[in-house]
Write a protein that holds these residues in place. Sequence first.
Motif, short mmCIF file in Angstrom:
data_model
loop_
_atom_site.label_atom_id
_atom_site.label_comp_id
_atom_site.label_asym_id
_atom_site.label_seq_id
_atom_site.Cartn_x
_atom_site.Cartn_y
_atom_site.Cartn_z
N HIS A 93 0.82 -1.15 -0.11
CA HIS A 93 -0.11 -0.08 0.07
C HIS A 93 0.74 1.24 0.10
CE1 HIS A 93 0.58 0.80 4.24
NE2 HIS A 93 0.85 -0.34 4.40
N TYR A 94 0.25 2.24 -0.61
CA TYR A 94 0.82 3.72 -0.18
C TYR A 94 0.85 3.95 1.02
CZ TYR A 94 0.85 4.83 -5.46
OH TYR A 94 1.34 4.77 -6.66
N VAL A 95 1.82 4.72 1.48
CA VAL A 95 2.02 5.08 3.07
C VAL A 95 1.08 6.38 3.21
CG1 VAL A 95 3.59 5.46 4.95
CG2 VAL A 95 4.01 3.67 3.14
N ASN A 96 0.53 6.43 4.48
CA ASN A 96 -0.12 7.76 5.01
C ASN A 96 0.29 7.58 6.27
OD1 ASN A 96 -2.04 6.35 6.25
ND2 ASN A 96 -3.72 6.88 5.14
N GLU A 97 0.02 8.77 7.10
CA GLU A 97 0.52 8.90 8.54
C GLU A 97 -0.15 7.98 9.32
OE1 GLU A 97 -2.86 11.37 7.69
OE2 GLU A 97 -1.04 11.22 6.75
N GLN A 98 -1.15 7.02 9.30
CA GLN A 98 -1.66 6.21 9.99
C GLN A 98 -0.76 4.96 9.86
OE1 GLN A 98 -5.74 6.58 8.37
NE2 GLN A 98 -5.61 8.26 9.39
N LEU A 99 -0.82 3.95 11.16
CA LEU A 99 -0.03 2.83 10.99
C LEU A 99 -0.64 1.68 9.87
CD1 LEU A 99 2.02 0.78 12.56
CD2 LEU A 99 0.35 0.38 14.09
N ASP A 100 0.09 1.24 9.10
CA ASP A 100 -0.13 0.37 8.24
C ASP A 100 -1.35 0.88 7.34
OD1 ASP A 100 1.82 -1.57 8.77
OD2 ASP A 100 0.68 -2.01 10.51
#
Length: 210
Positions: A138-145
Amino acid sequence: MAKIVVLISGNGSNLQAIIDSTETGKIAGDVVAVISNKSSAFGLQRASNHNIATHIVDHTQYDSRESYDAELANTIEQYKPDVVVLAGFMRILTAGFVDQFTGRLINIHPSLLPKYQGLNTHQRAIDAGDTEHGCSVHYVNEQLDGGPVILQAKVPVFEDDTADTLAERVHVQEHMIYPLVVKWLCEKRLRLQSDGVYLDDLLLPEQGYA
Ligand code: GAR
């Protein structure tokens, strides 16, 4: 050739799968640096075996997430990477870091997200009585996983599975889907839009992934 920087914390078997795919030409890119937050990470040895630059950015030497992530970002940016790959990099990243690399920062997680974010995913799938499990890139955002899923692979869960046997089955899939997604990113075929993730062009057998 696209430039790939890989962040690790441990064994680096996904790193190895990606290096192997660059060396066989399946990925039109080179791993130009491997960065670990732990000096003991075996993946650093894997990188050295392939003459890839390594860096240790040790989180215990920083007094805040922000200062750590700033140094991590500086270390990464000196390579001007097209793709930044988290491959078993076991740290939560700050929003500032994630923003800096949006669209070129990806992660692999050993569950069928959004199920089982965080740790011990294999045992949690067994304990829940799940009949299927898997992994997600997945693309990363500021939430864990968190962040939009690009590709998932499923495996069956058998009645006599332990966390180890299940992890082994999932790892086989990780080593197939992660290089494939890195390949797509290096070819600039993936687009992250506000309404989802898009893959341009059909996959053709002659591209090596029938
Ligand atoms: C992989 O199973 C990966 O999915 C997981 O760490 C392992 C690293 O293995 N990542 C996470 O749990 C991220 N939340 P490796 O070092 O052998 O590639």
